[in-house]
Every structure is written in structure tokens, then in C-alpha cells.
Design an enzyme around this catalytic site. Structure first.
Site, PDB file in Angstrom:
ATOM      1  N   LYS A  16       0.869  -1.180   0.000  1.00 23.45           N
ATOM      2  CA  LYS A  16       0.000   0.000   0.000  1.00 23.45           C
ATOM      3  C   LYS A  16       0.899   1.221   0.000  1.00 23.45           C
ATOM      4  CE  LYS A  16      -3.519  -1.926   2.980  1.00 23.45           C
ATOM      5  NZ  LYS A  16      -3.719  -2.079   4.390  1.00 23.45           N
ATOM      6  N   ASN A 208      -9.982  -4.808  11.587  1.00 23.18           N
ATOM      7  CA  ASN A 208      -9.979  -6.257  11.438  1.00 23.18           C
ATOM      8  C   ASN A 208      -9.088  -6.844  12.537  1.00 23.18           C
ATOM      9  OD1 ASN A 208     -10.708  -8.601  10.241  1.00 23.18           O
ATOM     10  ND2 ASN A 208      -9.004  -8.553   8.783  1.00 23.18           N
ATOM     11  N   GLY A 209      -7.888  -6.253  12.676  1.00 24.63           N
ATOM     12  CA  GLY A 209      -7.108  -6.464  13.903  1.00 24.63           C
ATOM     13  C   GLY A 209      -7.597  -5.459  14.929  1.00 24.63           C
ATOM     14  N   ARG A 238      -8.676 -13.391  14.618  1.00 24.81           N
ATOM     15  CA  ARG A 238      -7.765 -13.804  15.699  1.00 24.81           C
ATOM     16  C   ARG A 238      -8.526 -13.941  17.008  1.00 24.81           C
ATOM     17  NH1 ARG A 238      -3.823  -9.039  14.825  1.00 24.81           N
ATOM     18  NH2 ARG A 238      -3.420  -9.315  12.617  1.00 24.81           N
ATOM     19  N   GLY A 328     -11.760   0.723  11.393  1.00 26.50           N
ATOM     20  CA  GLY A 328     -12.962   0.355  10.630  1.00 26.50           C
ATOM     21  C   GLY A 328     -14.225   0.165  11.463  1.00 26.50           C
ATOM     22  N   VAL A 329     -14.163  -0.660  12.488  1.00 29.30           N
ATOM     23  CA  VAL A 329     -15.343  -0.897  13.336  1.00 29.30           C
ATOM     24  C   VAL A 329     -15.559   0.308  14.256  1.00 29.30           C
ATOM     25  CG1 VAL A 329     -16.358  -2.410  15.097  1.00 29.30           C
ATOM     26  CG2 VAL A 329     -14.949  -3.389  13.260  1.00 29.30           C
ATOM     27  N   GLU A 331     -14.820   3.418  13.943  1.00 29.83           N
ATOM     28  CA  GLU A 331     -15.281   4.652  13.298  1.00 29.83           C
ATOM     29  C   GLU A 331     -16.679   4.524  12.714  1.00 29.83           C
ATOM     30  OE1 GLU A 331     -12.223   5.797  10.416  1.00 29.83           O
ATOM     31  OE2 GLU A 331     -10.715   5.366  11.946  1.00 29.83           O
ATOM     32  N   GLU A 382      -2.987   6.357   9.637  1.00 29.37           N
ATOM     33  CA  GLU A 382      -1.626   5.884   9.871  1.00 29.37           C
ATOM     34  C   GLU A 382      -0.651   6.418   8.824  1.00 29.37           C
ATOM     35  OE1 GLU A 382      -3.644   2.050  10.528  1.00 29.37           O
ATOM     36  OE2 GLU A 382      -1.900   1.560  11.755  1.00 29.37           O
TER      37      GLU A 382
END
Ligand code: ADP
Length: 395
Positions: A16, A208-209, A238, A328-329, A331, A382
């Protein structure tokens, strides 16, 4: 005049990238190389609102960087305007506590550390070498996910196992997602108009993490991830915290070797393990709303674990000013936030349903006016954090 910094995040099969103008803190171009070494390899390059794509075989990170160079040359902006390159490196071990200009000695030290993060550090090293070839004239800087947690006290980072063995193999808590926890906690202080040194925060990075940290006066005092990014919160795939006795038990009872157990806990556990392979929270809610009992239990376990951590961090901090959600989750998922904060009612923490809207693109206070702790959503960035750190190091 823009001052462009290229930031790179190299995974085992992906790269990325973003070119960020550090003067205006805006993204000049961004892109993704996917499926390196696999069928269907491609590059997508976004610039000026347009999305461009190259489809061709990409065998390694060197070829990936060559295609990134070609994408910049074809669609702009001018890659050679970059004044520096910032590289995400997941594990800095005990060697790297801050952003570091990459020299041959640094690459050698990173290579020595590869065993601590065998999935993450080797692709980063490959990416660094390839990027140095592509952009030889500028400084390259390594930014470590572990660095923000190098402030943990021995009582927080020491595992209660044989000291000699632990020292020999560098076994301790390191923590990850540090760039995000640092950026989000600094942004929170700024948003609240407070000096970071005067506020205590609990930051929940729920992507996701997922990881959570306790930050006293701008300094991290504990976090949920450890030697590896496996422990702590329940994540997409995980397990998070689990009885360490499960390893030996599975070996004895299920005949699973360490690789099989590692794969189970990293790839087939967490929400996905509980909810029949679903790891995305949008799909999880769809299942819950359709009455799926497994999905409901997965959500309950997820929230329960968060409550456990927040409770222990409230105790560690003594006084907490801000509870912050990001990634992601964190926010986007207002239902997760509402469920969680409901469970903190005993501490006088409340959420205002009108303020707790989904998809927060900007920093927002979501707590009620009567809440004992300010609850916020603060989007992480980030790449921008890496660009800022890279720029600081070269000045
Ligand atoms: P990572 O960087 O760890 O891969 P992100 O921080 O991008 O992850 O978070 C990705 C996760 O965020 C997705 O797997 C999904 O569960 C969740 N997510 C993204 N958008 C939404 C949304 N609108 N509602 C709920 N969850 C979302």
C-alpha cells in the site's frame, strides 16, 4: 510548493502506498499492489479523483516497486519529487524505539529481528530494499508499530515466565498498532483543546485487527497486544486472549502441531471462528438481525472482552478523561459503540444516541453531556502519521 513524502506499507503479497504533501497534509496519490507472487497481480493507482490499473504478473517486491514507479511516471505525480520515503515496519523488538533512518546496519538489525514477526518483517525488508533501488537519492525511514509502546514499565511488559528464557528469546509484551494509538491519542488531545500531558485516555483501535491502550499524559502504560499481535481483544479472525494451556491440550487431544494451532488462532478464530467464517461486522450484524444465534454470541463475546479491558484500564489509569474509538469498526459501527458504552453505565459513562451516528469521517464527541468520561470517535490516519514522523526524522 508541495513537500511530498512517499509512505509504504509492504505486506507479504501487497504494497500500500501514499504520496502525501506534508505542507498541506493532503494525499497527492495513493495506490495498492495486490497479489504479489499470485495469479491476478495488479496495481491500482489513484490520483486527481481518477483510478488507474495495471494488470500484469508481479513476482516479488522489487517488481512491485518497479510497477509503482511506472504508475507514477504514467499518471503522476512526479515520484522523484519525493523528499523521503517512510516504511511501515511491524516489529521493532527492543532495538528500535523510534522512527529510524535506514542504513545498511539498520537493515542488518531488522533482519536479525525477523524471527519476532516472521509474517510481517521480511516483506517490509524486501520493500525497503526495492524502494531504495527505485528511489536511491532520498532518505528512507522505518516507522515501527511497536515504538509507541516502548514506554511500558517492566511490570506491564514482563510475562511471568522463566526470566532467562524470556531474555534469551526476547519474550515480552511489545504491543502493535502503535502508530495509530499515538496519532489518535494526540489528535484527541488536540480536538479537546488539551495538552496531551494533562489527559488520560483509553484508545480502542477496532479494525480487522483490534487493540486497546491505556495512555497516561500522552505516554502508553499498557496495551492488549503482546509479543505478537494475537492476544487481547477478539478480532476479525484472531482469538485474542485465550488460556495458554489450550496449545498443549490441542496438541495432545487433537494432534495439532504448533503451526496448525498458530493458524487456527490467527486465521480461523475471533469473530470468524464463532460466526461461521464471517469476519466483517456489516455481515455479522446482518446475521444477528436475521436471528443467527452464533453471530449473536460472537458479538456478545466481542463486547464482553472489550468491557474487561476497559474496566482494567480504568483501574490502571485511576482517572480517565477520554474513551476513544477508531479504525474500521470503531469509526463506522455505532451499534458496537452503543452496546459497549451501555455496559459502562455503572461508571457514569453515557452515549448520546443523536451524536452516535455511523461513518464518522471527522473527530466527534458521542457521549452525553452528563457522561463522566468523554467518549469520542477519532478517525485514524496511519499514513499521515507516518509521513509526519518521516518528515520529523529528516529535519
Ligand atoms: P484493518 O486495517 O485491520 O484491515 P480496518 O481498520 O480497515 O481494518 O477495519 C476493517 C473492518 O472494519 C472490516 O472488517 C469491518 O468489520 C469493519 N467495518 C468497515 N466498515 C464498516 C461499517 N460501515 N460498519 C461496520 N463495520 C465496518
Amino acid at each position: 510548493m508541495p513537500v511530498p513524502i512517499l509512505v509504504l506499507n509492504c505486506g507479504s503479497s501487497s504494497v500500500k502506498y501514499q504520496m502525501i504533501d506534508i505542507e498541506t497534509e493532503t494525499t497527492m496519490a495513493s495506490g495498492l499492489v495486490e497479489k504479489i507472487g499470485l495469479d491476478g497481480a495488479n496495481v491500482t493507482h489513484k490520483v486527481d479523483g481518477a483510478k488507474h490499473r495495471i494488470d500484469e504478473p508481479i513476482h516479488d517486491h522489487s517488481e512491485a516497486l518497479a510497477l509503482v514507479t511506472r504508475a507514477f511516471a504514467t499518471w503522476g505525480p512526479n515520484l522523484s519529487d519525493a523528499v523521503a520515503v517512510g516504511h511501515r515496519v511491524v516489529h521493532g523488538g527492543q532495538t528500535f524505539r523510534e522512527p529510524t533512518i535506514i542504513t545498511d546496519a539498520v537493515i542488518e538489525a531488522l533482519t536479525q529481528l525477523a524471527g519476532l514477526a516472521p509474517l510481517h518483517n521480511p516483506p517490509a525488508i524486501a520493500g525497503i530494499k526495492a524502494a531504495q533501488q527505485a528511489l536511491p537519492g532520498v532518505p528512507h525511514v522505518a516507522i515501527f508499530d511497536t515504538a509507541f509502546f516502548s514506554t511500558l514499565a517492566p511490570e506491564a511488559y514482563t510475562y511471568a515466565i522463566d526470566r532467562e528464557l524470556a531474555q534469551k528469546h526476547h519474550i515480552r509484551k511489545y504491543g502493535f498498532h502503535g502508530t495509530s494509538h499515538a496519532y489518535v491519542s494526540a489528535t484527541t488531545a488536540q480536538f479537546l483543546g488539551r495538552d496531551p500531558q494533562t489527559i488520560n485516555q483509553i484508545v480502542c483501535h477496532l479494525g480487522n485487527g483490534a487493540s486497546i491502550s491505556a495512555i497516561r499524559g500522552g505516554v502508553a502504560i499498557d496495551t492488549s497486544m503482546g509479543l505478537t499481535p494475537l492476544p487481547g481483544l477478539v478480532m476479525g479472525t484472531r482469538s485474542g486472549d485465550i488460556d495458554p494451556g489450550v496449545f498443549a491440550y490441542l496438541q495432545r487431544e487433537a494432534g495439532m502441531d504448533s503451526v496448525a494451532v498458530d493458524t487456527l488462532l490467527n486465521k480461523h478464530s475471533g469473530i470468524a471462528g464463532l460466526a461461521d467464517g464471517t469476519s466483517d461486522f456489516r455481515d455479522l450484524w446482518a446475521k444477528i438481525d436475521a436471528g443467527d444465534a452464533d453471530a449473536s454470541l460472537a458479538m456478545d463475546v466481542y463486547i464482553h472482552r472489550l468491557v474487561l479491558y476497559i474496566g482494567s484500564y480504568l483501574a490502571l489509569l485511576g482517572h480517565t478523561d477520554a474513551l476513544v474509538f477508531t479504525a474500521g469498526v470503531g469509526e463506522n459501527d455505532n451499534r458496537v459503540r452503543a452496546r459497549l458504552v451501555e455496559r459502562l453505565a455503572g461508571f457514569g459513562v453515557t452515549v448520546d444516541p443523536e451524536r452516535n451516528t455511523p461513518h464518522n469521517q471527522v473527530s466527534t464527541i458521542i457521549s452525553g453531556d452528563d457522561s463522566t468520561i468523554t467518549v469520542l470517535v477519532v478517525p485514524t490516519n496511519e499514513e499521515l502519521a507516518m509521513a509526519r514522523q518521516t518528515y520529523q526524522v529528516i529535519h
